[in-house]
Scaffold this motif. Sequence first.
Motif, PDB file in Angstrom:
ATOM      1  N   VAL A 149       0.751  -1.245  -0.048  1.00  0.00           N
ATOM      2  CA  VAL A 149      -0.053   0.086  -0.072  1.00  0.00           C
ATOM      3  C   VAL A 149       0.807   1.278   0.044  1.00  0.00           C
ATOM      4  CG1 VAL A 149      -2.004  -1.118   1.118  1.00  0.00           C
ATOM      5  CG2 VAL A 149      -0.536   0.056   2.631  1.00  0.00           C
ATOM      6  N   SER A 150       0.159   2.327  -0.498  1.00  0.00           N
ATOM      7  CA  SER A 150       0.914   3.819  -0.439  1.00  0.00           C
ATOM      8  C   SER A 150       0.527   4.218   0.867  1.00  0.00           C
ATOM      9  CB  SER A 150       0.615   4.497  -1.618  1.00  0.00           C
ATOM     10  OG  SER A 150      -1.001   4.530  -1.616  1.00  0.00           O
ATOM     11  N   GLN A 151      -0.761   4.534   1.150  1.00  0.00           N
ATOM     12  CA  GLN A 151      -1.166   5.149   2.203  1.00  0.00           C
ATOM     13  C   GLN A 151      -2.820   4.159   2.853  1.00  0.00           C
ATOM     14  OE1 GLN A 151      -1.589   7.043  -0.470  1.00  0.00           O
ATOM     15  NE2 GLN A 151       0.316   8.101  -0.182  1.00  0.00           N
ATOM     16  N   TRP A 152      -2.501   4.102   4.122  1.00  0.00           N
ATOM     17  CA  TRP A 152      -3.682   3.487   4.719  1.00  0.00           C
ATOM     18  C   TRP A 152      -4.268   4.024   5.859  1.00  0.00           C
ATOM     19  CZ3 TRP A 152      -3.606   1.343   9.780  1.00  0.00           C
ATOM     20  CH2 TRP A 152      -4.331   0.141  10.101  1.00  0.00           C
ATOM     21  N   VAL A 153      -5.339   4.173   6.170  1.00  0.00           N
ATOM     22  CA  VAL A 153      -6.006   4.847   7.439  1.00  0.00           C
ATOM     23  C   VAL A 153      -7.239   4.347   7.768  1.00  0.00           C
ATOM     24  CG1 VAL A 153      -7.480   6.523   5.989  1.00  0.00           C
ATOM     25  CG2 VAL A 153      -6.538   7.354   8.201  1.00  0.00           C
ATOM     26  N   THR A 154      -7.569   4.290   9.016  1.00  0.00           N
ATOM     27  CA  THR A 154      -8.703   3.829   9.794  1.00  0.00           C
ATOM     28  C   THR A 154      -9.474   5.050  10.472  1.00  0.00           C
ATOM     29  OG1 THR A 154      -7.729   3.111  11.553  1.00  0.00           O
ATOM     30  CG2 THR A 154      -7.785   1.361   9.883  1.00  0.00           C
ATOM     31  N   THR A 155     -10.593   5.410  10.284  1.00  0.00           N
ATOM     32  CA  THR A 155     -11.068   6.458  10.747  1.00  0.00           C
ATOM     33  C   THR A 155     -12.024   6.326  12.120  1.00  0.00           C
ATOM     34  OG1 THR A 155     -12.857   6.107   9.200  1.00  0.00           O
ATOM     35  CG2 THR A 155     -11.209   7.785   8.495  1.00  0.00           C
ATOM     36  N   GLY A 156     -12.335   4.889  12.373  1.00  0.00           N
ATOM     37  CA  GLY A 156     -13.093   4.741  13.694  1.00  0.00           C
ATOM     38  C   GLY A 156     -14.101   5.744  13.721  1.00  0.00           C
ATOM     39  N   ASN A 157     -14.293   6.578  14.687  1.00  0.00           N
ATOM     40  CA  ASN A 157     -15.486   7.334  15.342  1.00  0.00           C
ATOM     41  C   ASN A 157     -15.880   8.363  14.601  1.00  0.00           C
ATOM     42  OD1 ASN A 157     -15.857   5.368  17.242  1.00  0.00           O
ATOM     43  ND2 ASN A 157     -16.131   6.972  18.855  1.00  0.00           N
ATOM     44  N   GLU A 158     -14.851   8.845  13.865  1.00  0.00           N
ATOM     45  CA  GLU A 158     -14.737  10.080  12.633  1.00  0.00           C
ATOM     46  C   GLU A 158     -15.483  11.309  13.575  1.00  0.00           C
ATOM     47  OE1 GLU A 158     -17.099   8.502   9.438  1.00  0.00           O
ATOM     48  OE2 GLU A 158     -15.266   7.920   8.519  1.00  0.00           O
ATOM     49  N   ALA A 159     -14.780  11.559  14.643  1.00  0.00           N
ATOM     50  CA  ALA A 159     -15.213  12.867  15.279  1.00  0.00           C
ATOM     51  C   ALA A 159     -14.939  13.921  14.342  1.00  0.00           C
ATOM     52  CB  ALA A 159     -14.424  12.996  16.519  1.00  0.00           C
ATOM     53  N   ASP A 160     -13.682  14.004  13.652  1.00  0.00           N
ATOM     54  CA  ASP A 160     -13.226  15.147  12.792  1.00  0.00           C
ATOM     55  C   ASP A 160     -13.167  14.605  11.429  1.00  0.00           C
ATOM     56  OD1 ASP A 160     -12.068  17.284  11.926  1.00  0.00           O
ATOM     57  OD2 ASP A 160     -10.127  17.217  12.621  1.00  0.00           O
ATOM     58  N   ILE A 161     -12.086  13.736  11.337  1.00  0.00           N
ATOM     59  CA  ILE A 161     -11.851  13.312   9.799  1.00  0.00           C
ATOM     60  C   ILE A 161     -12.606  12.237   9.454  1.00  0.00           C
ATOM     61  CG2 ILE A 161      -9.871  12.309   8.629  1.00  0.00           C
ATOM     62  CD1 ILE A 161      -7.782  13.942  10.494  1.00  0.00           C
ATOM     63  N   ASP A 162     -13.280  12.202   8.329  1.00  0.00           N
ATOM     64  CA  ASP A 162     -14.164  10.986   7.953  1.00  0.00           C
ATOM     65  C   ASP A 162     -13.543  10.237   6.677  1.00  0.00           C
ATOM     66  OD1 ASP A 162     -14.636  12.549   5.839  1.00  0.00           O
ATOM     67  OD2 ASP A 162     -16.777  12.901   6.333  1.00  0.00           O
ATOM     68  N   VAL A 163     -13.808   9.137   6.414  1.00  0.00           N
ATOM     69  CA  VAL A 163     -13.299   8.354   5.276  1.00  0.00           C
ATOM     70  C   VAL A 163     -13.232   9.136   4.101  1.00  0.00           C
ATOM     71  CG1 VAL A 163     -15.663   7.151   4.652  1.00  0.00           C
ATOM     72  CG2 VAL A 163     -13.542   5.979   4.497  1.00  0.00           C
ATOM     73  N   GLY A 164     -14.370   9.984   3.745  1.00  0.00           N
ATOM     74  CA  GLY A 164     -14.266  10.815   2.606  1.00  0.00           C
ATOM     75  C   GLY A 164     -13.016  12.004   2.371  1.00  0.00           C
ATOM     76  N   GLU A 165     -12.831  12.525   3.763  1.00  0.00           N
ATOM     77  CA  GLU A 165     -11.814  13.362   3.462  1.00  0.00           C
ATOM     78  C   GLU A 165     -10.521  12.798   3.415  1.00  0.00           C
ATOM     79  OE1 GLU A 165     -11.291  16.101   7.040  1.00  0.00           O
ATOM     80  OE2 GLU A 165      -9.863  17.275   5.927  1.00  0.00           O
ATOM     81  N   ALA A 166     -10.211  11.614   3.864  1.00  0.00           N
ATOM     82  CA  ALA A 166      -8.980  10.843   3.879  1.00  0.00           C
ATOM     83  C   ALA A 166      -8.875  10.581   2.446  1.00  0.00           C
ATOM     84  CB  ALA A 166      -9.127   9.507   4.949  1.00  0.00           C
ATOM     85  N   LEU A 167      -9.884   9.973   2.126  1.00  0.00           N
ATOM     86  CA  LEU A 167      -9.949   9.414   0.796  1.00  0.00           C
ATOM     87  C   LEU A 167      -9.564  10.588  -0.464  1.00  0.00           C
ATOM     88  CD1 LEU A 167     -10.484   6.570  -0.613  1.00  0.00           C
ATOM     89  CD2 LEU A 167     -12.712   7.320  -1.260  1.00  0.00           C
ATOM     90  N   HIS A 168     -10.270  11.801  -0.197  1.00  0.00           N
ATOM     91  CA  HIS A 168      -9.952  12.832  -1.025  1.00  0.00           C
ATOM     92  C   HIS A 168      -8.561  13.401  -0.950  1.00  0.00           C
ATOM     93  CE1 HIS A 168      -9.765  17.278  -1.566  1.00  0.00           C
ATOM     94  NE2 HIS A 168     -10.837  16.923  -2.591  1.00  0.00           N
ATOM     95  N   TRP A 169      -7.970  13.453   0.332  1.00  0.00           N
ATOM     96  CA  TRP A 169      -6.345  13.488   0.428  1.00  0.00           C
ATOM     97  C   TRP A 169      -5.810  12.664  -0.416  1.00  0.00           C
ATOM     98  CZ3 TRP A 169      -1.855  11.223   1.966  1.00  0.00           C
ATOM     99  CH2 TRP A 169      -0.788  11.955   1.941  1.00  0.00           C
ATOM    100  N   MET A 170      -6.127  11.214  -0.380  1.00  0.00           N
ATOM    101  CA  MET A 170      -5.284  10.267  -1.055  1.00  0.00           C
ATOM    102  C   MET A 170      -5.536  10.458  -2.628  1.00  0.00           C
ATOM    103  SD  MET A 170      -6.594   7.027   1.329  1.00  0.00           S
ATOM    104  CE  MET A 170      -5.565   6.342   2.722  1.00  0.00           C
ATOM    105  N   ALA A 171      -6.887  10.777  -3.016  1.00  0.00           N
ATOM    106  CA  ALA A 171      -6.907  10.951  -4.476  1.00  0.00           C
ATOM    107  C   ALA A 171      -5.960  12.166  -4.913  1.00  0.00           C
ATOM    108  CB  ALA A 171      -8.422  11.239  -4.809  1.00  0.00           C
ATOM    109  N   GLY A 172      -5.567  12.800  -4.290  1.00  0.00           N
ATOM    110  CA  GLY A 172      -4.554  13.765  -4.753  1.00  0.00           C
ATOM    111  C   GLY A 172      -3.066  13.654  -4.788  1.00  0.00           C
ATOM    112  N   GLN A 173      -2.612  12.256  -4.221  1.00  0.00           N
ATOM    113  CA  GLN A 173      -1.331  11.990  -4.324  1.00  0.00           C
ATOM    114  C   GLN A 173      -1.048  11.224  -5.542  1.00  0.00           C
ATOM    115  OE1 GLN A 173       0.353  12.750  -1.424  1.00  0.00           O
ATOM    116  NE2 GLN A 173      -1.405  13.858  -1.090  1.00  0.00           N
ATOM    117  N   GLU A 174       0.329  11.390  -5.754  1.00  0.00           N
ATOM    118  CA  GLU A 174       0.987  10.891  -6.888  1.00  0.00           C
ATOM    119  C   GLU A 174       1.511   9.334  -6.722  1.00  0.00           C
ATOM    120  OE1 GLU A 174       1.638  12.512 -10.172  1.00  0.00           O
ATOM    121  OE2 GLU A 174       0.782  14.333  -9.108  1.00  0.00           O
TER     122      GLU A 174
END
Lengths: 712, 712
Positions: A196-221
């Motif tokens: 993998v390049s990046q991997w994240v688990t968001t759990g309760n998502e108080a702040d960062i949710d799976v969508g925002e994490a995915l959005h960040w990843m979608a911007g990586q080369e």
Amino acid sequence: MNAPTTSLQTEGRPGLDALFAPRSVAIIGASSDQRRFGGRPIQYLLEAGFDGPIYPVNPARAEIQGLKAYPSILEVPGPVDCALLAVGADVTQQTVEDCIARGVKAAICYGAGFAEVGGEGEARQAKLLETARAGGLRLLGPNCMGALNAQTKFYGTFASALEDGVPPAGRIAIASQSGGYGGYLLRHLFLRGLGVSQWVTTGNEADIDVGEALHWMAGQEDNDVLIAYIEGLRSRDSLIAALKRARENRKPVVVMKVGRTAEGSAAAASHTASLTGQDNVYDALFEEYGVHRARTTDELLDISYALSRRTLPKGPRVGVISISGGVGVQIADFVSDAGLTMGSVPLETQDKLRALVPHCSPRNPIDMTGLVTTNHDIMEKTLDAVFEANAFDATLIFLGITGAAPSMARPLQQAIANAHARAPDQLVFVSVTCPPEMMREYDAKGLLAFEDPSRAVNALSALWQFRETFSADMPAPVALPPAEALPLPEDGKLNEATAKALLAAHGIPSPRENLARDAAEAARMAVDIGFPVAVKVVSPDILHKTEVGGVALGLASAEAVEAAVARMAETIPAHLPDARIDGYLVSEMVKGGVECILGISQDEAFGPVVTFGLGGTLVELLKDTVCALAPVSEARALEMIGKVRTAPLLTGYRGGPRHDIEALARAISGISVLAAQHAGTITTIEVNPLVVRPGAGGVVALDAVIETRPVE
Amino acid sequence: MNAPTTSLQTEGRPGLDALFAPRSVAIIGASSDQRRFGGRPIQYLLEAGFDGPIYPVNPARAEIQGLKAYPSILEVPGPVDCALLAVGADVTQQTVEDCIARGVKAAICYGAGFAEVGGEGEARQAKLLETARAGGLRLLGPNCMGALNAQTKFYGTFASALEDGVPPAGRIAIASQSGGYGGYLLRHLFLRGLGVSQWVTTGNEADIDVGEALHWMAGQEDNDVLIAYIEGLRSRDSLIAALKRARENRKPVVVMKVGRTAEGSAAAASHTASLTGQDNVYDALFEEYGVHRARTTDELLDISYALSRRTLPKGPRVGVISISGGVGVQIADFVSDAGLTMGSVPLETQDKLRALVPHCSPRNPIDMTGLVTTNHDIMEKTLDAVFEANAFDATLIFLGITGAAPSMARPLQQAIANAHARAPDQLVFVSVTCPPEMMREYDAKGLLAFEDPSRAVNALSALWQFRETFSADMPAPVALPPAEALPLPEDGKLNEATAKALLAAHGIPSPRENLARDAAEAARMAVDIGFPVAVKVVSPDILHKTEVGGVALGLASAEAVEAAVARMAETIPAHLPDARIDGYLVSEMVKGGVECILGISQDEAFGPVVTFGLGGTLVELLKDTVCALAPVSEARALEMIGKVRTAPLLTGYRGGPRHDIEALARAISGISVLAAQHAGTITTIEVNPLVVRPGAGGVVALDAVIETRPVE
């Protein structure tokens, strides 16, 4: 891959660079025990060779895992980008406050005991979020397994999947709401030789949710494929922004969304504090952005693996080369089931194959008989002939158990690799039974190895779907013009006339009609409208007009209209003495056409959803409807129409007329724009029936209900 | 398993004991080279320790693989039950003649070059069969990979799947038309630690077909599961007899039938000389006998493996115990998709689980948190509590990657085994990621181990289906009373009146109607029938009666009837001067009810097939029909009705009336009996529309067509 252009609105909050690519890390609650969650991340960071300072924080220790330890985050000497909080729920609040005081930019909160336990935990999480927001700290979790970034060698996780050693970086990025499943996936990718390049688990998502994490990843080369695991969403925006960005950057997205079924949804609700949106709404969203929704982990892994070759097929034509005719037939079934086609072998190529093996079956599926398993030269020449013909967009070679014995299998593998080396653009799948280490040898040779051929075909089908998505234009955003002010009734329900007027302004006309007070006026109005007409009683107290004789159809003269209204005026009060009668609606008769149903409902996670289907009991019974998130463009609406199974009734079935599906598409788009403009106000719209007329006859709303939120 | 009671008609030919359980074997074309097909079987027989004489036959050798060789089968000293023919197509005929002369009872013909190559090969095969039949010799193949019987240690095959050694006997029997696929399956079963009792590949099926082989297997005591691989059938009888016998003996049958799709069927036709029956007819047949049709090899193997525990679940309630909430939700989805249900955990049991882990999720899916992976005592106590409650018919424990590390996994495995040992009746699946050898350790402990949980759930679902099949009564055979003589028209088409009369005799009444010659007679007939009536022109030359004004509906008086007929008599000849008019059909008006379509067609392999569906364009468009092999009983017909998606329209949808589905079932059964009685004569029946009336109103055939084979 292009540069990212879609940006996510995060209301001025800092992005996720400090979380995913910190230059320095502190571990609060650091442990010398590598099995504890305060110990494992340190072990992983050291093992991977993280390229910045690592600060263990533990008041009881001077040194942890060979690193100098600090009694408090406040006493760490250098700047800290990311803090890993391996502390209990009771001290998390104080720890976060300290982090903010120390200027930490992101914190990963592993601990449980927050919103997922309800009550007090929920309050604890809300306070934590408030503090983090105020202090400019981005928060991952709580109740999560952390994150990693193989590129920067940041391993901010205690996932046991890395216990056997930190594997080499790969080009797959994973965002998972579940820590357990995230780790499971990580491990299974490694077992298949994928990193993998990046991997994240968001759990309760108080702040960062799976969508925002995915959005960040979608911007990586440094990744090619995005995987998401979703149980439920609190908000649609971050996920939609992520899918848009991935689509723009031509990164295939594979999603596992669980809680598909009633059984699953019940389980999801008890598992997380989040809402599970209606499942078909997710399907509609995924389809819109060309996301592949995997149903099983095997499927998800198969597709991720197939994508790792970084080649998408140019078309749906599959060539099958088998050493068993029976399996060839089977594979042809799989090909057809998967929406692919069996390519044709050119006659010239068939001749070449017959010259190699006189008794072969040179048509697709090609059966070169068992001879190729012992005569590898024939296999190589067969493939040369097939690749040269370029008649297939992908080739599947079935070796079966021939691949199990190294003495037979290695030369056969080499023969395939040799031919492939001469035609490296060919996308080649091998279905073979052999030990995992031999499977990986196929990978190293640029081939794709699967055991069961059905799984190879399904993965190929997903690749072809991605190719089709990426070949199509990006869906144009639907502009929302400024909305008119709505007439908001106190009871939250617009009357039929108001509703119809609003719909007419959005491209959905009603029949020519007028509200008459009495029989004489009805007759005059009918003359204006033109005969024949229909007359309906209008009353807020009468739900089923037909049952009380409140509907008269096909009235052909002024006399007939007058008589009909007079009869209603006499008989209805006799039946229902308390019913208020507002008048009699005189309408043009709409003849012919196909009755449809068109509506808007609200999804808890996604907001307004537009649903379309043909009308009538049968379609209702068969649930033959299609939905999409509002607003939709006319182009998308046309696609929606094509997706109902009964669509041929609109487009001309068995010599029947073609109906005005362009007008229908305008109506679907129009109602969706109306609903999106008034997303805070309009809750429900139902146009039933909406008649779609033949030719260019347009559409007509025969009845309409619009409900709004009660005025507060 | 009970003693077999169904016997197969083989026209006085000897059975398959000499093929499957020979007491002596000759190998004609015997070879010292163990890689050749005249060498391998000798190697396998010797290795397995075949308990009778083995006679290699080769004119050029005195000794082969340590055995005395004979120059000809005629010179073999003792009796020979089975001969393996490892000779070319050119000498097979002579060899078979010699075998018959020597008194050989069964021959396995490996060689290719017969019907599968067409032309000369077909003639060669036909002659071979004729010789074998005349000589009382049973023939397997040609173009096959042979047979084995682990019970008697007879290995009459050259399958390379046995190359690594002859594996121990198991309780799975396999009959495959394809040699390649048969060997593939054999190997994959071995890889999963499963053995076979008998295995046969039938190749070209000149004499013995897959059905007869399966029928023999279904009568054996040493197998529990039957697997069949089918590409196409020449005759239905042997397969149906086999499925009946398996059903009687409570042996689950799993079938892979390829050529499902148009792509696959095209491939099948080019591969074998056999006919591929319509795919939905196979589905109907399999459903009738409770056969599981597997779509992939993985599925086939999964189910065979799950059946190896010899325990079927008593109900559909699944309990899920997971170490990850996310995966629990996912498994709940799989359970629902597979038609199973998530069982409820009794409150008392929930309390016990909470006492073990306060923060657990004690409802199904049960999530005991990661704690159980380190505290195995909790896992054991959790299972004790769950098994004691007896609230699930099967339990699936998800361990995921926890099962990969032996240090964690072995004690966890032991904890599960301990609890299971105290409740051995419980059917327990474990979903675990670990090396194959550890998977087999679960087997040894009486558990079922799968990697992906979806595959465990699907296999369980198949087990539950078998349980349901075996719990139901055997379908009673449908008696065919002696058929009446049919009025056979020269053009192969019965006229409407004859067709309707025939249907009426089989429980499908027509409206009250009569054929009038002129207007006056029509009016008199209408009075007898009762008003309102319908009038239709009857003419062999008019296809679309409505278009020429040849239909008048709802005529309420004798005058109206007379006028309608007079008008037809005047206007129709004006339109169509050459049309012969046979008269005017005066019919009772049938009002209300649901229009259906009921028909008979001929399947090339299976003969008459009865098809039923609701009427109308929409149903036709959605292909919402169901079929079955004729004849069907009324009970089976009722099941068929329940299977169309539009069935609720008949049974009472949204307050609509319940229609006379009993009369409909009688009609379906009646028409199927008629078709079966006249299977050689009637080719097509179409009753369209057949009106099913509300309540106990019966059914009425408004129109009917019956076609027969032309008289020869």
